[in-house]
Design a protein around this motif. Structure first.
Motif, short mmCIF file in Angstrom:
data_model
loop_
_atom_site.label_atom_id
_atom_site.label_comp_id
_atom_site.label_asym_id
_atom_site.label_seq_id
_atom_site.Cartn_x
_atom_site.Cartn_y
_atom_site.Cartn_z
N ASP A 101 0.71 -10.33 3.11
CA ASP A 101 1.98 -10.99 2.85
C ASP A 101 2.93 -10.08 2.08
OD1 ASP A 101 0.72 -13.12 4.01
OD2 ASP A 101 0.57 -14.32 2.18
N ASP A 102 4.21 -10.15 2.44
CA ASP A 102 5.23 -9.40 1.71
C ASP A 102 5.68 -10.20 0.48
OD1 ASP A 102 5.57 -6.94 3.05
OD2 ASP A 102 6.57 -7.97 4.70
N THR A 103 4.73 -10.49 -0.38
CA THR A 103 4.97 -11.17 -1.65
C THR A 103 4.24 -10.43 -2.75
OG1 THR A 103 3.04 -12.62 -1.38
CG2 THR A 103 5.13 -13.42 -0.49
N LEU A 104 4.56 -10.74 -3.98
CA LEU A 104 3.82 -10.13 -5.09
C LEU A 104 2.35 -10.52 -5.04
CD1 LEU A 104 6.28 -10.50 -8.11
CD2 LEU A 104 5.60 -8.39 -6.94
N GLU A 105 2.10 -11.78 -4.67
CA GLU A 105 0.72 -12.23 -4.57
C GLU A 105 -0.03 -11.45 -3.50
OE1 GLU A 105 -2.80 -14.16 -5.25
OE2 GLU A 105 -0.97 -14.24 -6.47
N GLY A 106 0.65 -11.17 -2.38
CA GLY A 106 0.01 -10.43 -1.31
C GLY A 106 -0.18 -8.96 -1.63
N GLN A 107 0.81 -8.36 -2.29
CA GLN A 107 0.75 -6.94 -2.60
C GLN A 107 -0.11 -6.65 -3.83
OE1 GLN A 107 2.15 -4.67 -0.55
NE2 GLN A 107 2.87 -6.33 0.77
#
Length: 380
Positions: free
Chosen positions: A161-167
């Motif tokens: 995911d292109d989110t902070l959680e994903g990265q």
């Protein structure tokens, strides 16, 4: 290609029911969308493209876009992103670029189109898979929609995911960690994630918007493993999403890449025919002529940049249906009284016992709703 994209966007934005499930032609691909319980508008768009490149190689593209609800015109952005991606891929398909680079080009082009319209005020996610060769598939992803592979009883997430959680899944506070870092329409620059995968004969693929994969991963695995076919499996996933509150639009696609690619190898489909499916219907476009791919030296004088210099495709009126000739027209010298011809309406298909048991209402691909012909305008 501008007129093609505009027509496809309008088709994706037509008025439809709040939920639908569809098998794609004779393939094993099943796609679905559901507005959910809470929201009034469905901003998800999922579709399948079937075509043939200039070298005679057939392909499937399965793509999903989730319009961003907290920004401007989520549904329009989702449809525009999906139509832009599909037409850009058709545009670049005849080039010598690697398959992953063709997908990247199409994603970047979709980003350019949405950004020029909304200037970062609206956007959509993108997840897409390309099937065109035995044993291997290619994918592209932007945002927090996802692509999964199911092998036996395990579900593997291919995308990040292109989110902070994903990265950064294990760092920092929880505040704002689900906000998107990039999406289709984010700005002039986009880093589209691409990849390739060698699949097994029994593998299944799942594309899902966040409203669908909010279902627990173990539930997704169990449902797909115990569903007799992809259409039943994807319908059950949507049902579970609704049972859990239906707070978001839920859309997805489930397919066996081995079976879908095998259908392509059998030569099903005609040259110069582009076929599109979404959960609500089917669209066919007839294209005559090819797109010119021009390689231009990069600004640094080094590597080449690929761009589209000129298209040989233009939009014309829909094809008119042929009217049957009467007996008098066929044989003017022997006129006879014409008989009234009764046309029998197609009977509705009944649900199979398995569909009745699951409560799934699965629509098979029907006749095309619209046929558009593109004339060859190439100068000679």
């Amino acid at each position: 290609m501008e007129q093609i994209r505009t027509s496809l966007t309008a088709w994706l934005l037509r008025k439809t029911a709040g939920a639908a499930v569809r098998r794609v032609g004779e393939s094993s691909i099943a796609i679905t969308t559901d507005v959910g319980v809470v929201r009034q508008e469905n901003q998800d768009r999922v579709a399948v493209l079937k075509g043939m490149d200039p070298n005679g190689r057939r392909y499937f593209v399965i793509a999903l876009c989730d319009g961003m609800g907290g920004m401007a015109d989520g549904a329009i952005c989702g449809a525009t992103a999906l139509a832009g991606f599909m037409t850009a891929f058709v545009e670049i398909r005849g080039s010598a670029l690697a398959l992953n680079e063709q997908l990247r080009y199409a994603a970047v082009e979709a980003n350019r189109i949405v950004f020029e319209l909304y200037r970062s005020r609206g956007g959509a996610t993108l997840s897409a898979v390309l099937l065109c060769e035995p044993g291997k598939l290619h994918w592209v992803n932007v945002g927090d929609s996802r692509i999964y592979r199911k092998t036996h009883n395990e579900l593997e997430q291919l995308t990040i995911d292109d989110t902070l959680e994903g990265q950064l899944p294990h760092g920092g506070s929880l505040a704002g960690r689900n906000q998107l870092l990039q999406f289709i329409g984010v700005g002039p620059d986009l880093e589209a994630h691409t990849g390739s995968l060698e699949y097994r004969d029994t593998d299944q693929m799942l594309l899902s918007s966040d409203g669908l994969h909010s279902v627990y991963k173990d539930f997704i695995t169990e449902i797909l493993a115990n569903s007799p076919e992809p259409a039943i499996g994807i319908k059950r996933l949507v049902d579970v999403a609704r049972w859990r509150g239906g707070h978001d639009n839920a859309s997805g696609a489930v397919f066996c890449p081995f079976e879908a690619t095998k259908l392509l190898e059998l030569g099903d489909g005609a040259e110069n025919i582009l076929e599109f499916w979404d959960p609500h219907g089917e669209l066919q476009m007839v294209s005559v002529g090819q797109v010119k791919i021009v390689h231009k030296p990069g600004s640094d004088g080094g590597r080449k940049e690929t761009y589209i210099a000129e298209s040989d495709l233009s939009l014309s009126k829909p094809l008119a249906a042929k009217q049957p000739r009467t007996r008098k027209q066929r044989d003017p010298g022997n006129p006879k009284k014409e008989k009234n011809v009764k046309v029998q309406k197609a009977s509705k298909q009944t649900d199979t016992p398995k569909q009745k048991e699951s409560g799934a209402k699965v629509e098979d691909a029907e006749k095309p709703q619209l046929i558009i012909e593109f004339q060859n305008n190439e100068k000679k």
